[in-house]
Write a protein that holds these residues in place. Structure first.
Motif, PDB file in Angstrom:
ATOM      1  N   SER A  70      -8.721   9.415  -1.779  1.00 56.48           N
ATOM      2  CA  SER A  70      -8.601   8.662  -3.030  1.00 56.48           C
ATOM      3  C   SER A  70      -7.844   7.368  -2.813  1.00 56.48           C
ATOM      4  CB  SER A  70      -7.869   9.489  -4.097  1.00 56.48           C
ATOM      5  OG  SER A  70      -8.704  10.487  -4.627  1.00 56.48           O
ATOM      6  N   VAL A  71      -8.316   6.318  -3.471  1.00 54.33           N
ATOM      7  CA  VAL A  71      -7.662   5.013  -3.423  1.00 54.33           C
ATOM      8  C   VAL A  71      -7.660   4.431  -4.828  1.00 54.33           C
ATOM      9  CG1 VAL A  71      -7.701   2.682  -2.468  1.00 54.33           C
ATOM     10  CG2 VAL A  71      -8.458   4.615  -1.061  1.00 54.33           C
ATOM     11  N   ALA A  72      -6.502   3.979  -5.281  1.00 59.07           N
ATOM     12  CA  ALA A  72      -6.395   3.321  -6.582  1.00 59.07           C
ATOM     13  C   ALA A  72      -5.860   1.911  -6.395  1.00 59.07           C
ATOM     14  CB  ALA A  72      -5.460   4.092  -7.513  1.00 59.07           C
ATOM     15  N   ALA A  73      -6.420   0.972  -7.131  1.00 58.74           N
ATOM     16  CA  ALA A  73      -5.890  -0.386  -7.205  1.00 58.74           C
ATOM     17  C   ALA A  73      -5.019  -0.478  -8.447  1.00 58.74           C
ATOM     18  CB  ALA A  73      -7.021  -1.400  -7.274  1.00 58.74           C
ATOM     19  N   VAL A 132      -2.595   8.910  -9.511  1.00 60.85           N
ATOM     20  CA  VAL A 132      -2.902   7.624 -10.133  1.00 60.85           C
ATOM     21  C   VAL A 132      -4.404   7.384 -10.226  1.00 60.85           C
ATOM     22  CG1 VAL A 132      -2.663   5.121  -9.922  1.00 60.85           C
ATOM     23  CG2 VAL A 132      -0.679   6.587  -9.537  1.00 60.85           C
ATOM     24  N   ALA A 133      -5.119   7.584  -9.124  1.00 59.41           N
ATOM     25  CA  ALA A 133      -6.571   7.364  -9.149  1.00 59.41           C
ATOM     26  C   ALA A 133      -7.233   8.288 -10.160  1.00 59.41           C
ATOM     27  CB  ALA A 133      -7.163   7.587  -7.756  1.00 59.41           C
ATOM     28  N   GLY A 134      -6.871   9.552 -10.145  1.00 54.70           N
ATOM     29  CA  GLY A 134      -7.494  10.517 -11.052  1.00 54.70           C
ATOM     30  C   GLY A 134      -7.227  10.229 -12.504  1.00 54.70           C
ATOM     31  N   ALA A 135      -6.013   9.789 -12.822  1.00 54.00           N
ATOM     32  CA  ALA A 135      -5.701   9.453 -14.211  1.00 54.00           C
ATOM     33  C   ALA A 135      -6.601   8.329 -14.703  1.00 54.00           C
ATOM     34  CB  ALA A 135      -4.230   9.052 -14.330  1.00 54.00           C
ATOM     35  N   HIS A 136      -6.846   7.347 -13.843  1.00 51.27           N
ATOM     36  CA  HIS A 136      -7.724   6.240 -14.236  1.00 51.27           C
ATOM     37  C   HIS A 136      -9.153   6.736 -14.437  1.00 51.27           C
ATOM     38  CE1 HIS A 136      -8.770   2.063 -14.774  1.00 51.27           C
ATOM     39  NE2 HIS A 136      -9.728   2.155 -13.850  1.00 51.27           N
ATOM     40  N   LEU A 137      -9.627   7.609 -13.577  1.00 46.82           N
ATOM     41  CA  LEU A 137     -10.973   8.147 -13.731  1.00 46.82           C
ATOM     42  C   LEU A 137     -11.131   8.865 -15.066  1.00 46.82           C
ATOM     43  CD1 LEU A 137     -11.566   9.699 -10.179  1.00 46.82           C
ATOM     44  CD2 LEU A 137     -12.531   7.571 -11.062  1.00 46.82           C
ATOM     45  N   VAL A 138     -10.146   9.674 -15.430  1.00 49.01           N
ATOM     46  CA  VAL A 138     -10.225  10.428 -16.686  1.00 49.01           C
ATOM     47  C   VAL A 138     -10.208   9.484 -17.881  1.00 49.01           C
ATOM     48  CG1 VAL A 138      -9.054  12.118 -18.162  1.00 49.01           C
ATOM     49  CG2 VAL A 138      -9.235  12.524 -15.695  1.00 49.01           C
ATOM     50  N   ARG A 139      -9.308   8.532 -17.871  1.00 49.15           N
ATOM     51  CA  ARG A 139      -9.230   7.602 -19.004  1.00 49.15           C
ATOM     52  C   ARG A 139     -10.519   6.813 -19.181  1.00 49.15           C
ATOM     53  NH1 ARG A 139      -3.195   5.554 -17.514  1.00 49.15           N
ATOM     54  NH2 ARG A 139      -2.006   7.034 -18.792  1.00 49.15           N
ATOM     55  N   VAL A 178       0.858  -1.184   0.000  1.00 47.96           N
ATOM     56  CA  VAL A 178       0.000   0.000   0.000  1.00 47.96           C
ATOM     57  C   VAL A 178       0.894   1.234   0.000  1.00 47.96           C
ATOM     58  CG1 VAL A 178      -1.841   1.276   1.142  1.00 47.96           C
ATOM     59  CG2 VAL A 178      -1.799  -1.234   1.261  1.00 47.96           C
ATOM     60  N   VAL A 179       0.876   1.949  -1.105  1.00 49.86           N
ATOM     61  CA  VAL A 179       1.661   3.177  -1.277  1.00 49.86           C
ATOM     62  C   VAL A 179       0.847   4.339  -0.721  1.00 49.86           C
ATOM     63  CG1 VAL A 179       2.723   4.736  -2.955  1.00 49.86           C
ATOM     64  CG2 VAL A 179       2.803   2.249  -3.316  1.00 49.86           C
ATOM     65  N   GLY A 180       1.446   5.142   0.146  1.00 51.45           N
ATOM     66  CA  GLY A 180       0.696   6.224   0.758  1.00 51.45           C
ATOM     67  C   GLY A 180       1.558   7.410   1.109  1.00 51.45           C
ATOM     68  N   GLU A 181       0.888   8.523   1.408  1.00 50.89           N
ATOM     69  CA  GLU A 181       1.584   9.782   1.656  1.00 50.89           C
ATOM     70  C   GLU A 181       2.140   9.885   3.072  1.00 50.89           C
ATOM     71  OE1 GLU A 181       0.842  14.590   1.130  1.00 50.89           O
ATOM     72  OE2 GLU A 181      -0.836  13.207   0.935  1.00 50.89           O
ATOM     73  N   PRO A 227       0.289  -6.749  -7.616  1.00 43.53           N
ATOM     74  CA  PRO A 227      -0.775  -5.840  -7.201  1.00 43.53           C
ATOM     75  C   PRO A 227      -0.314  -4.873  -6.124  1.00 43.53           C
ATOM     76  CG  PRO A 227      -1.060  -7.943  -6.123  1.00 43.53           C
ATOM     77  CD  PRO A 227       0.128  -8.094  -7.037  1.00 43.53           C
ATOM     78  N   SER A 228      -0.948  -3.711  -6.087  1.00 43.41           N
ATOM     79  CA  SER A 228      -0.714  -2.732  -5.028  1.00 43.41           C
ATOM     80  C   SER A 228      -1.910  -1.793  -4.965  1.00 43.41           C
ATOM     81  CB  SER A 228       0.579  -1.936  -5.277  1.00 43.41           C
ATOM     82  OG  SER A 228       0.508  -1.223  -6.502  1.00 43.41           O
ATOM     83  N   PHE A 229      -1.941  -0.997  -3.919  1.00 40.45           N
ATOM     84  CA  PHE A 229      -2.931   0.066  -3.799  1.00 40.45           C
ATOM     85  C   PHE A 229      -2.192   1.375  -3.539  1.00 40.45           C
ATOM     86  CE2 PHE A 229      -5.642  -3.543  -3.212  1.00 40.45           C
ATOM     87  CZ  PHE A 229      -6.915  -3.132  -3.618  1.00 40.45           C
ATOM     88  N   VAL A 230      -2.767   2.474  -4.015  1.00 41.03           N
ATOM     89  CA  VAL A 230      -2.192   3.798  -3.810  1.00 41.03           C
ATOM     90  C   VAL A 230      -3.229   4.651  -3.099  1.00 41.03           C
ATOM     91  CG1 VAL A 230      -1.145   5.813  -4.891  1.00 41.03           C
ATOM     92  CG2 VAL A 230      -0.820   3.555  -5.917  1.00 41.03           C
ATOM     93  N   VAL A 231      -2.808   5.294  -2.009  1.00 44.11           N
ATOM     94  CA  VAL A 231      -3.754   5.941  -1.089  1.00 44.11           C
ATOM     95  C   VAL A 231      -3.386   7.404  -0.863  1.00 44.11           C
ATOM     96  CG1 VAL A 231      -4.583   5.961   1.295  1.00 44.11           C
ATOM     97  CG2 VAL A 231      -4.171   3.773   0.122  1.00 44.11           C
TER      98      VAL A 231
END
Length: 266
Positions: A104-107, A215-222, A65-68, A81-85
């Motif tokens: 925001s959370v991205a898989a 990362v999450a936002g890029a997926h939403l836009v695409r 889990v990648v996080g700030e 696999p990973s998640f970004v938070v």
């Protein structure tokens, strides 16, 4: 697990983290500085990230889990696999009581996002995407269909430090000279949600964003039919320099502004 199941985990985790953060919003919360005067953090950020990670690990006990915040990994692995938070994207807004922030959370699988959820407690909005169209509050949405830059509104995003304000100025100048109007919201993930839903026509930065901001936002836009590239116009990925996200129609013009911003670096 397929993408829809990963999306379910991302949504559940984002909701849990957002709930923690929302309980602290507009309360008397001590604010700490991290790496600069505008890089702030609070107990709400830390506790929200803890809740997100706990929720993810209920299903994926060993996943990265990648996080700030705190000691979380900061680099997205290219394999597996990973998640970004991002527990609170828009902490500067959050601590000022401005209702533009989100969790925001991205898989991610092999370095590529496969599902994403952005939960915005102040408005009650949820942006979610897996392998189908992006949904806003359960309804499919798409990027705008505007083709004329002079009728389009775009947003510079991410943040230029005090020693890089020439780039910030170049970004603002490029927008007002080429597009109808400029918005800047102070939350990259909320901004990407606006692009995905057609509220904004594009967003950009010449900076190399942190994965939790992008990362999450890029997926939403695409998944909403938009285009996301780096400064060279190549497909964007989590370690790219610069991020240009648009409805596709105005992308070349927006890319030109991002490059002008980069040229102001020196």
């Amino acid at each position: 697990m397929d993408e829809s199941e990963r999306a379910d985990v991302a949504v559940a985790a984002a909701r849990e983290g957002a709930s923690v953060a929302a309980d602290y919003f507009r309360t008397d919360l001590p604010v700490e500085m991290k790496d600069g005067k505008t890089d702030v953090v609070t107990r709400a950020d830390r506790e929200a990230q803890e809740r997100v990670i706990e929720t993810i690990r209920e299903t994926f006990p060993d996943v990265t889990v990648v996080g700030e915040e705190e000691d979380a990994p900061t680099v997205v692995p290219d394999d597996g696999p990973s998640f970004v938070v991002d527990p609170i994207d828009g902490t500067n807004n959050f601590v000022r009581g401005i209702p533009v922030w989100c969790t925001s959370v991205a898989a991610v699988v092999d370095g590529e996002p496969v599902a994403a959820a952005t939960v915005v407690p102040p408005t009650g909005d949820e942006y979610v995407a897996a392998d189908g169209p992006t949904r806003l509050n359960g309804e499919p949405v798409s990027v705008s269909d505007r083709i004329d830059p002079e009728a389009s509104t775009v947003s510079p995003t991410l943040w230029w430090d005090l020693d890089r304000r020439d780039e910030y100025a170049a970004a603002a100048t490029g927008v007002v000279e080429r597009f109808a109007d400029l918005r800047r919201y102070g939350s990259a993930q909320v901004t990407f949600g606006y692009v995905a839903s057609g509220a904004l026509d594009g967003s950009f930065s010449n900076l190399r964003g942190n994965p939790w901001d992008t990362v999450a936002g890029a997926h939403l836009v695409r998944q909403a039919g938009g285009r996301v590239t780096d400064l060279e116009g190549n497909r964007w990925r989590h370690d790219s320099r610069g991020v240009v996200a648009s409805n596709g129609e105005i992308h070349d013009e927006l890319l030109a502004v991002a490059r002008e911003t980069e040229a102001a670096r020196n």
